[in-house]
Design an enzyme around this catalytic site. Structure first.
Site, PDB file in Angstrom:
ATOM      1  CB  CYS A 110      -0.900   0.026   1.225  1.00 38.51           C
ATOM      2  SG  CYS A 110      -1.663   1.644   1.485  1.00 38.51           S
ATOM      3  CB  VAL A 111       1.132   4.082  -2.417  1.00 40.31           C
ATOM      4  CG1 VAL A 111      -0.309   4.584  -2.453  1.00 40.31           C
ATOM      5  CG2 VAL A 111       2.076   5.241  -2.626  1.00 40.31           C
TER       6      VAL A 111
END
Lengths: 130, 134
Positions: free
Chosen positions: A78-79
């Site tokens: 997840c960024v």
């Protein structure tokens, strides 16, 4: 069956990453499909290639990378969670003016939508780590 | 959350609508779970799924009115719960026992919720396709 896997804990401190790996590997060996493994919260720390555990210990990140290569597994970090925790790829490095990146082979950084999609596309979404 | 939203493509689910339940079990501060759970809910809203939120255990504190984080240097994200309606996230549930055990009442909560018994929560969970617990 088609599974998605969510990993919510970092490696080593808790066994959740190990359990997730063993589940994923066993499912693939039994002929099931893994749509995606998504790393969230401290789980994003599974994706750093700079971790250097002792030689006689398992290397959790390398183990994921090898499994990804062998089975063409989609490992997504997840960024937003990754940015907070300093997990960064070449694009993010450039975008944020950092002097290094550390994403491990076989992992890619993308958005939380990938988690929602993983829930939609799979028959079951299995969470590891509380 | 802005970075994330910028990177995110429009939600696409291929027309499939599943029942997603987000179970919030932790206090709003002390760990990042509540904040990062909210980030999933907001991004997930673009996918037009059938979304419910359940507040359980210390998770009911996430909805406590009058949160003040000035002394701790943490972001007070509680106003975001009021914005959920704009994202069409309208099914909010809270566990009656959890509220009562913590000396709270519905009046202490920042948004209206449907208060459920443990039995009703069991049924709610059984109806879901995807349960994400934070």
């Amino acid at each position: 069956m088609k599974f998605s896997v969510l990993v919510n804990e970092g490696p080593y401190q808790h066994e959740a990453s190990d359990s997730a790996y063993h589940f994923t590997k066993a499912a693939l060996e039994k002929g099931h499909e893994i749509f995606r493994v998504f790393f969230y919260h401290d789980g994003v720390n599974n994706g750093t290639r700079l971790a250097t555990p002792p030689q006689d210990d398992r290397n959790i990140t390398q183990r994921w990378s090898a499994l990804a290569e062998q089975h063409n597994l989609d490992l997504v970090v997840c960024v937003a969670a990754a940015q907070r925790r300093g997990i960064i790829d070449a694009d993010e490095m450039k975008r944020h003016g950092k002097d290094a990146n550390n994403i491990a082979p076989g992992f890619r950084i993308s958005g939380l939508g990938q988690l929602i999609e993983a829930g939609i596309q799979a028959d079951r979404l299995i969470t590891f780590g509380d | 959350m802005t970075d994330e939203t910028m990177l995110e493509e429009d939600g696409h689910s291929g027309g499939v609508v599943k029942k997603f339940l987000y179970v919030n079990r932790r206090a709003p501060y002390g760990s990042i779970y509540a904040l990062e759970s909210l980030e999933v809910v907001l991004i997930g809203a673009a996918f037009e799924q059938d979304v419910s939120l359940l507040f359980l255990d210390d998770g009911v504190f996430q909805l406590k009115k009058g949160q003040d984080t000035a002394m701790t240097d943490m972001k007070n994200f509680s106003p975001t719960y009021r914005a959920l309606e704009m994202y069409d996230v309208e099914k909010l549930y809270a566990d009656r026992e959890s509220i009562e055990q913590r000396g709270l009442t519905e009046d202490d909560l920042i948004v209206p919720v449907e208060v459920l018994s443990r039995d009703e929560i069991k049924d709610l969970m059984a109806q879901q396709d995807v349960v994400l617990s934070f």
